[in-house]
Design a protein around this motif. Sequence first.
Motif, PDB file in Angstrom:
ATOM      1  N   ALA A   1       0.848  -1.207   0.000  1.00 29.32           N
ATOM      2  CA  ALA A   1       0.000   0.000   0.000  1.00 29.32           C
ATOM      3  C   ALA A   1       0.872   1.241   0.000  1.00 29.32           C
ATOM      4  O   ALA A   1       1.814   1.379   0.790  1.00 29.32           O
ATOM      5  N   SER A   2       0.555   2.127  -0.933  1.00 29.87           N
ATOM      6  CA  SER A   2       1.260   3.411  -0.992  1.00 29.87           C
ATOM      7  C   SER A   2       0.618   4.386  -0.003  1.00 29.87           C
ATOM      8  O   SER A   2      -0.423   4.106   0.598  1.00 29.87           O
ATOM      9  N   ASN A   3       1.232   5.548   0.143  1.00 32.19           N
ATOM     10  CA  ASN A   3       0.660   6.564   1.036  1.00 32.19           C
ATOM     11  C   ASN A   3      -0.720   6.985   0.563  1.00 32.19           C
ATOM     12  O   ASN A   3      -1.637   7.205   1.374  1.00 32.19           O
ATOM     13  N   ALA A   4      -0.886   7.108  -0.747  1.00 27.98           N
ATOM     14  CA  ALA A   4      -2.194   7.482  -1.290  1.00 27.98           C
ATOM     15  C   ALA A   4      -3.215   6.396  -0.996  1.00 27.98           C
ATOM     16  O   ALA A   4      -4.379   6.693  -0.667  1.00 27.98           O
ATOM     17  N   ASP A   5      -2.804   5.118  -1.091  1.00 30.27           N
ATOM     18  CA  ASP A   5      -3.723   4.023  -0.782  1.00 30.27           C
ATOM     19  C   ASP A   5      -4.136   4.056   0.692  1.00 30.27           C
ATOM     20  O   ASP A   5      -5.303   3.825   1.030  1.00 30.27           O
TER      21      ASP A   5
END
Length: 643
Positions: free
Chosen positions: A78-82
């Motif tokens: 998971a990315s920061n945006a996710d």
Amino acid sequence: MKLHTRISLIFGFILVIGITIIGLYSLSRTYYIGLENTFGKLEITSRLTSNQIGGRLDNYMNLAAVSGRDPIISSSDASNADKLERMSVLAKQNGFESYDVLNLKGISYLNETNYSDKDFFQSALNGTAAISDIEKCEDGFEFTIAAPLYDESLTKIQDVVCYKMEIDFLKDILSSLNLSETSYAYLIDDNGNVIVHTNEELIDKVNISEEKGALSEIYNNLTEERTGSKEYTYNNTRVLCGYSPIPGSSGWSIVVAELYTTYVHDVNSMTYQMIFILVILLITFIIISRIVANLIAKPIIRVKDSLSKIAVGDFSENIKTIKNPKKYEVAVLTNTAAMMLDRLKKIVMDSTDILEGLSNYNLKQEKMDTYPGDFNKLSDSVNKISNILNELIVEVSQSTSYVGNGSKELAQAADALAQGTTTQAGSIQNVVSDIEDMAKRINRNAQNEKTVDQQIKNLNCLIQNGNGEMTNLVEVVKEVEAMSADIQKIVGTIDSIAFQTNLLALNASVEAARAGIHGKGFAVVASEVGALAAKSSNASQQTADLIESCLSKIEEAMNCANTTFDVLTRIVENSGEISKAFEEISADTNQQVENASSIQKEIVNISNVVQSNMATAQETAASTQVLSEQADTLDNLMRRFKV
């Protein structure tokens, strides 16, 4: 005032006092019990509400903790945006206002704000969900809920998830507390600041830790996580409150308050009801006491009227007895009064017969009968009086003859005493005259001594003043001598200046000679300066000679002044001794005056006593003559008694 009226008043007064005491005690107990109940209600409400708010906060922290274990956010892919997108979904599902994710340095993924110095962030890094203090935002006030965000293994903290909540739900909880029309509640943080209040103008404007008195005590109790109740005054308004710390918060506490006037209004309503009941009871008791007073008073009034006539000597009226009185005290009183009246009539009749006989000089009367109780004392007393008078008349008759003979002999002795006293009074009068003349002479000497003593004191004052002036003169001469020494120093300085000036003139002449024709004018000036220096030297020498002559004269004056000062000092000492000796003489003379005056007073007192004795002797002689005549008269009277 009539008896039944007084009885009614007494009963009424006792009832008023009793009912008043009962009423005041009841009102007092009502007041304090009501106050305790109000405090108990406020304390229980604050405790229940704090538990309710604590439960809501625990629920929010649990939701935040669950978010920190969400598999989507915890995923390593998971990315920061996710993460932010998933937090948005969870925030809507759980009812949070906003959301954010912070890295391990406290930097926001959403807006890069640094939260590293916040306590809730540090708690989340330590693995514990936490709540921040309430802070002001654009739409009002809010607080932050933070929890650790674990990795997929749920063993390592990789980030921190945050949710923000506005305080509307807290306002709703506080507004739902409708204890009365004037009750309200508010929250404070660990620093004593009001963070939630139904009146938003007070939020973050009032700090109870800065207040004095009860509010400060409440804050101290809350910092120790103690629940309680208390009364305080804020803005001149008395307030009753209960308080309790909120569990699970960052030091928040709740205070549930109610205006004191509301409590007083409720108490007053109960007071009015109780007063109305007491007034009804009082009126009822007064009516009953009036009826009872009439039943008691009527027989007593009849007895009173009969006794009033007896008091003025009227025994014509009888008291009607009551049959079968049993335990009725008033009936017993009436029958007892009737019995007493009959007995008094008998006693008065017997006493009257005996006393009428005595008034007719007849001591051969029959004795009074025997009566019960203390009445018999009167009978015994009258009988004893009759016996005593009988014996007394016999003895007085015998003594009368003796008194007549003795009074004649006493008259003769009184005449002789009067003559001797008259002679003694004349001798004492001569002594009084001589003492008065001696006292006048001593007084005259005392006055003369006072005049001489005053003159000596005046002379002593003048000598002392002269001595003081001579002392001042000696001081002035010393000052002149000191000033002369200073002038001599100044003259020496002037002589030195003249010498230096002369040297300067010589140097100037030498320089003028070297200059030749160009120095002629300067040579003239140097010559004049030298001449002026010589004159100054001569003048200073003459001044020095005059000062030395003046100093010798001053020294002679100083010697004369010291000699005069010593003489005046000895005069002052001698005059003081003379004055002291004369004061002792004056004191002795004054004492003689006082002694002469005392002797004169004592002689006058003796004269007065002698005069009084003379008058007494003359009166005694006259009295003995009268006594002899009275003895004859008394003997004639004694012969009239029948014994």
